[in-house]
Design a protein around this motif. Structure first.
Motif, short mmCIF file in Angstrom:
data_model
loop_
_atom_site.label_atom_id
_atom_site.label_comp_id
_atom_site.label_asym_id
_atom_site.label_seq_id
_atom_site.Cartn_x
_atom_site.Cartn_y
_atom_site.Cartn_z
N ILE A 76 1.04 -1.14 0.13
CA ILE A 76 -0.05 0.09 -0.21
C ILE A 76 0.82 1.14 0.36
O ILE A 76 0.37 2.38 -0.13
N SER A 77 2.35 1.04 0.12
CA SER A 77 3.04 2.25 0.11
C SER A 77 4.44 1.78 0.08
O SER A 77 4.95 0.71 0.46
N ILE A 78 5.32 2.49 -0.70
CA ILE A 78 6.64 2.39 -0.81
C ILE A 78 7.35 3.72 -0.56
O ILE A 78 6.97 4.82 -0.88
N GLY A 79 8.36 3.74 0.06
CA GLY A 79 9.36 4.68 0.66
C GLY A 79 10.95 4.43 0.48
O GLY A 79 11.31 3.06 0.52
N ALA A 80 11.45 5.29 -0.10
CA ALA A 80 13.05 4.97 -0.29
C ALA A 80 13.87 6.30 -0.24
O ALA A 80 13.47 7.28 -0.40
N VAL A 81 15.21 6.02 -0.10
CA VAL A 81 16.39 7.24 0.05
C VAL A 81 17.39 6.65 -0.56
O VAL A 81 17.78 5.41 -0.36
N HIS A 203 6.20 3.16 11.00
CA HIS A 203 5.33 2.58 9.93
C HIS A 203 4.83 3.46 9.03
O HIS A 203 3.74 3.27 8.19
N HIS A 204 5.58 4.69 8.72
CA HIS A 204 5.41 5.40 7.41
C HIS A 204 6.56 4.97 6.55
O HIS A 204 7.77 4.91 6.91
N ALA A 205 6.32 4.58 5.44
CA ALA A 205 7.31 3.95 4.50
C ALA A 205 8.67 5.04 4.12
O ALA A 205 9.80 4.14 4.17
N LEU A 206 8.58 6.02 3.88
CA LEU A 206 9.53 6.83 3.80
C LEU A 206 10.27 7.12 5.11
O LEU A 206 11.52 7.01 5.27
N SER A 207 9.67 7.28 6.17
CA SER A 207 10.25 7.44 7.44
C SER A 207 11.02 6.31 7.90
O SER A 207 12.32 6.46 8.49
N ASP A 208 10.52 5.06 7.80
CA ASP A 208 11.09 3.83 7.92
C ASP A 208 12.50 3.69 7.03
O ASP A 208 13.58 3.24 7.49
N ALA A 209 12.34 4.10 6.00
CA ALA A 209 13.16 3.82 4.85
C ALA A 209 14.65 4.81 5.38
O ALA A 209 15.73 4.42 5.33
N ILE A 210 14.18 6.38 5.91
CA ILE A 210 15.20 6.83 6.25
C ILE A 210 16.08 6.38 7.57
O ILE A 210 17.04 6.52 7.90
N MET A 211 15.03 5.96 8.56
CA MET A 211 15.60 5.34 9.73
C MET A 211 16.55 4.00 9.28
O MET A 211 17.36 4.00 10.06
#
Length: 242
Positions: A76-81, A203-211
């Motif tokens: 349901i969501s994708i986050g990346a850095v 559990h926000h995809a971008l925040s979790d990706a940054i962490m």
């Protein structure tokens, strides 16, 4: 006779219409060419022998409707850095919601703060996935508990794009084991606390990706302090200690 001619014209028109409808359009052909180019680049890359300080990776995270893509759970969501070595490029990020045809449970909505109304206008899986591939290109991927991400990426790539997911995903535990060979799998927030990384917007995809990227940076720097210069050296060392 005229009726017969008209009949064949109609049949021919329908056949031609169906034929062209079944052919891939220009956009699909461009997507196929782009994916083939990424696959070619990945085959030519040798991330194992790139100096760690120069290693380019994309750290990513997925939020999903559950844990089992083989049973129908969806992204349901994708986050990346992006990162180069230990440099975290917080200006080079990616985030998208992904439309889902599954009802979201109240537990998932409470956990992720994503609701069905949010997904109603989100990109469909195929479009969201192509946007993600355009962001990551052929770079090495990093994730926390990577087996989860890999299972979902394999499924969505197969279902939405009818091709294989060929990207290598390195789990954060790969580097963590250099400092703690016996460390068991731990939730991201626990690892962050161990590293002195602030936990926020979990559990926000971008925040979790940054962490996760900050965790990767922490242990990458420790690996370099221990004298490791390439991923291959890390692999060989971990293979010896089992």
């Amino acid at each position: 006779m005229n009726d017969m001619i008209q009949f064949f014209r109609q049949i021919s028109g329908r056949a031609n219409s169906n034929l062209f409808a079944s052919l891939p359009n220009q956009s699909s052909l461009q997507q196929m060419a782009f994916l083939r180019e990424i696959q070619r680049e990945m085959k030519e890359k040798n991330s194992l022998d790139v100096p760690l300080k120069e290693l380019r990776v994309v750290v990513f995270d997925l939020e999903t409707t559950g844990f089992y893509p083989e049973k129908g759970d969806q992204i349901i969501s994708i986050g990346a850095v992006k990162m180069t070595g230990s440099q975290l490029k917080e200006q080079e990020t990616f985030y998208t919601l992904v439309k889902s045809n599954l009802p979201l449970s109240s537990e998932i909505s409470a956990l992720t703060n994503i609701y069905e109304k949010d997904l109603s206008t989100a990109p469909i899986a195929k479009d969201a996935l192509m946007q993600f591939f355009q962001f990551i290109k052929s770079d090495l991927l990093v994730a926390h508990h990577a087996s989860h991400e890999q299972a979902f990426m394999k499924r969505i790539t197969s279902d939405a794009l009818r091709t294989r997911f060929d990207h290598r995903i390195v789990d954060t535990s790969f580097l963590i084991r250099l400092s703690n060979p016996y460390m068991k799998s731990a939730p991201l927030e626990e690892v962050c606390e161990e590293c002195g990384i602030e936990v926020e917007n979990r559990h926000h995809a971008l925040s979790d990706a940054i962490m996760t990227a900050k965790v990767w940076r922490h242990y990458l720097q420790l690996a370099e302090e221990k004298g490791f210069r390439y991923l291959r050296q890390v692999y060989e060392h971990l293979a010896k200690i089992g």
